[in-house]
Design a protein around this motif. Structure first.
Motif, PDB file in Angstrom:
ATOM      1  N   GLY A  13       0.793  -1.226   0.000  1.00 51.42           N
ATOM      2  CA  GLY A  13       0.000   0.000   0.000  1.00 51.42           C
ATOM      3  C   GLY A  13       0.818   1.265   0.000  1.00 51.42           C
ATOM      4  O   GLY A  13       0.394   2.291   0.556  1.00 51.42           O
ATOM      5  N   ILE A  14       2.002   1.211  -0.624  1.00 53.51           N
ATOM      6  CA  ILE A  14       2.853   2.398  -0.694  1.00 53.51           C
ATOM      7  C   ILE A  14       3.272   2.614  -2.142  1.00 53.51           C
ATOM      8  O   ILE A  14       3.076   1.750  -3.006  1.00 53.51           O
ATOM      9  N   SER A  15       3.879   3.759  -2.401  1.00 49.24           N
ATOM     10  CA  SER A  15       4.367   4.054  -3.738  1.00 49.24           C
ATOM     11  C   SER A  15       5.795   3.532  -3.913  1.00 49.24           C
ATOM     12  O   SER A  15       6.475   3.207  -2.928  1.00 49.24           O
ATOM     13  N   ARG A  16       6.237   3.469  -5.162  1.00 53.57           N
ATOM     14  CA  ARG A  16       7.633   3.088  -5.412  1.00 53.57           C
ATOM     15  C   ARG A  16       8.589   4.062  -4.746  1.00 53.57           C
ATOM     16  O   ARG A  16       9.627   3.663  -4.205  1.00 53.57           O
ATOM     17  N   ALA A  17       8.224   5.346  -4.777  1.00 59.62           N
ATOM     18  CA  ALA A  17       9.090   6.356  -4.159  1.00 59.62           C
ATOM     19  C   ALA A  17       9.255   6.093  -2.672  1.00 59.62           C
ATOM     20  O   ALA A  17      10.359   6.210  -2.121  1.00 59.62           O
ATOM     21  N   THR A  18       8.159   5.718  -2.000  1.00 56.65           N
ATOM     22  CA  THR A  18       8.237   5.426  -0.574  1.00 56.65           C
ATOM     23  C   THR A  18       9.082   4.175  -0.332  1.00 56.65           C
ATOM     24  O   THR A  18       9.876   4.120   0.611  1.00 56.65           O
ATOM     25  N   PHE A  19       8.928   3.177  -1.200  1.00 58.20           N
ATOM     26  CA  PHE A  19       9.753   1.971  -1.067  1.00 58.20           C
ATOM     27  C   PHE A  19      11.233   2.346  -1.085  1.00 58.20           C
ATOM     28  O   PHE A  19      12.017   1.884  -0.238  1.00 58.20           O
ATOM     29  N   TYR A  20      11.619   3.181  -2.046  1.00 57.84           N
ATOM     30  CA  TYR A  20      13.032   3.512  -2.197  1.00 57.84           C
ATOM     31  C   TYR A  20      13.538   4.460  -1.111  1.00 57.84           C
ATOM     32  O   TYR A  20      14.755   4.658  -0.994  1.00 57.84           O
ATOM     33  N   LYS A  21      12.650   5.012  -0.315  1.00 50.28           N
ATOM     34  CA  LYS A  21      13.096   5.769   0.860  1.00 50.28           C
ATOM     35  C   LYS A  21      13.640   4.829   1.932  1.00 50.28           C
ATOM     36  O   LYS A  21      14.445   5.231   2.768  1.00 50.28           O
TER      37      LYS A  21
END
Length: 241
Positions: free
Chosen positions: A67-75
């Protein structure tokens, strides 16, 4: 002469980040939220890896299911392999209090007391074996995670070199034990501490992988067998000359 203010007294308004200490109360909440997000990603990844195999799971799959974005994953993770390293660290780490932590302290304590007694020496193979069995015992408490992690066709030392993963406590304890043995002259002449460390860690990993893939039914017995090979070699008798 001072005059009273025409405005009524109002209570002081405290805003996040403006209290006496830097960051106020916002940082702990931010850290908690980041930790929860990271944990959710790791748990989601473990489920998907178990269902599909880790090679078939993409970053997009993990992010969507979490339930997160790719950008959040890469954070939180710069690459998928960091999740595998986080799973290995979760399996092996024991910074929190627990029965296994007490066992490890007891093992170290016995060794320390032996060193304090005149005329006695510590048994390095026994100390290595005791610590290795403690590591194996801990992993067996999380059998599903252990079978997944140890069945991975990836060298764990390579995973643990991924930044910013912290090396698990159990690994650090073994590293320290072997370093102390090297400094005390307990290792065979010509054997470097780094070589001994890699050899012992590889023996434990080999044993647990044999168990995870069904080649060895008893994990602890396999740990003992692999450590015998690592510590004493494969020759039946010492070479002469």
């Amino acid at each position: 002469m001072s005059y009273p203010s025409p405005l009524p007294d109002r209570p002081e308004i405290r805003r996040p980040g403006l209290s006496g200490r830097a960051g106020g109360g916002a940082r702990p909440r931010g850290r908690d939220r980041a930790r929860r997000t990271r944990d959710a990603v790791v748990e989601t990844a473990l489920r998907l890896f178990s269902e599909r195999g880790h090679l078939a799971v993409r970053v997009e799959d993990i992010a969507r299911e979490a339930g997160i974005s790719r950008a959040t994953f890469y954070k939180h993770f710069s690459e998928r392999e960091e999740i595998l390293a986080a799973l290995l660290t979760r399996l092996l780490d024991d910074e929190t209090e627990g029965p296994n932590c007490q066992v490890q302290i007891q093992v170290d304590g016995e060794a320390d007391r032996a060193e304090d007694r005149p005329g006695t020496t510590t048994d390095l193979p026994a100390r290595v074996r005791a610590l290795a069995r403690t590591v194996a015992d801990r992993t067996l408490e999380r059998e599903e995670l252990a079978r997944f992690v140890y069945a991975l066709p990836v060298r764990h030392e390579a995973l643990l070199s991924v930044e910013p993963i912290r090396r698990p406590r159990a690994c650090r304890q073994l590293d320290r034990l072997l370093a102390e043995a090297g400094a005390a002259g307990e290792l065979r002449a010509g054997v470097l501490v780094d070589a001994a460390r890699a050899h012992v860690h590889a023996a434990i990993e080999t044993a647990m992988r044999a168990w995870a893939t069904g080649q060895a039914p008893d994990a602890l017995a396999e740990v003992d067998r692999q450590l015998d090979l690592a510590l004493y070699g494969v020759l039946g008798t010492p070479r002469s000359g």
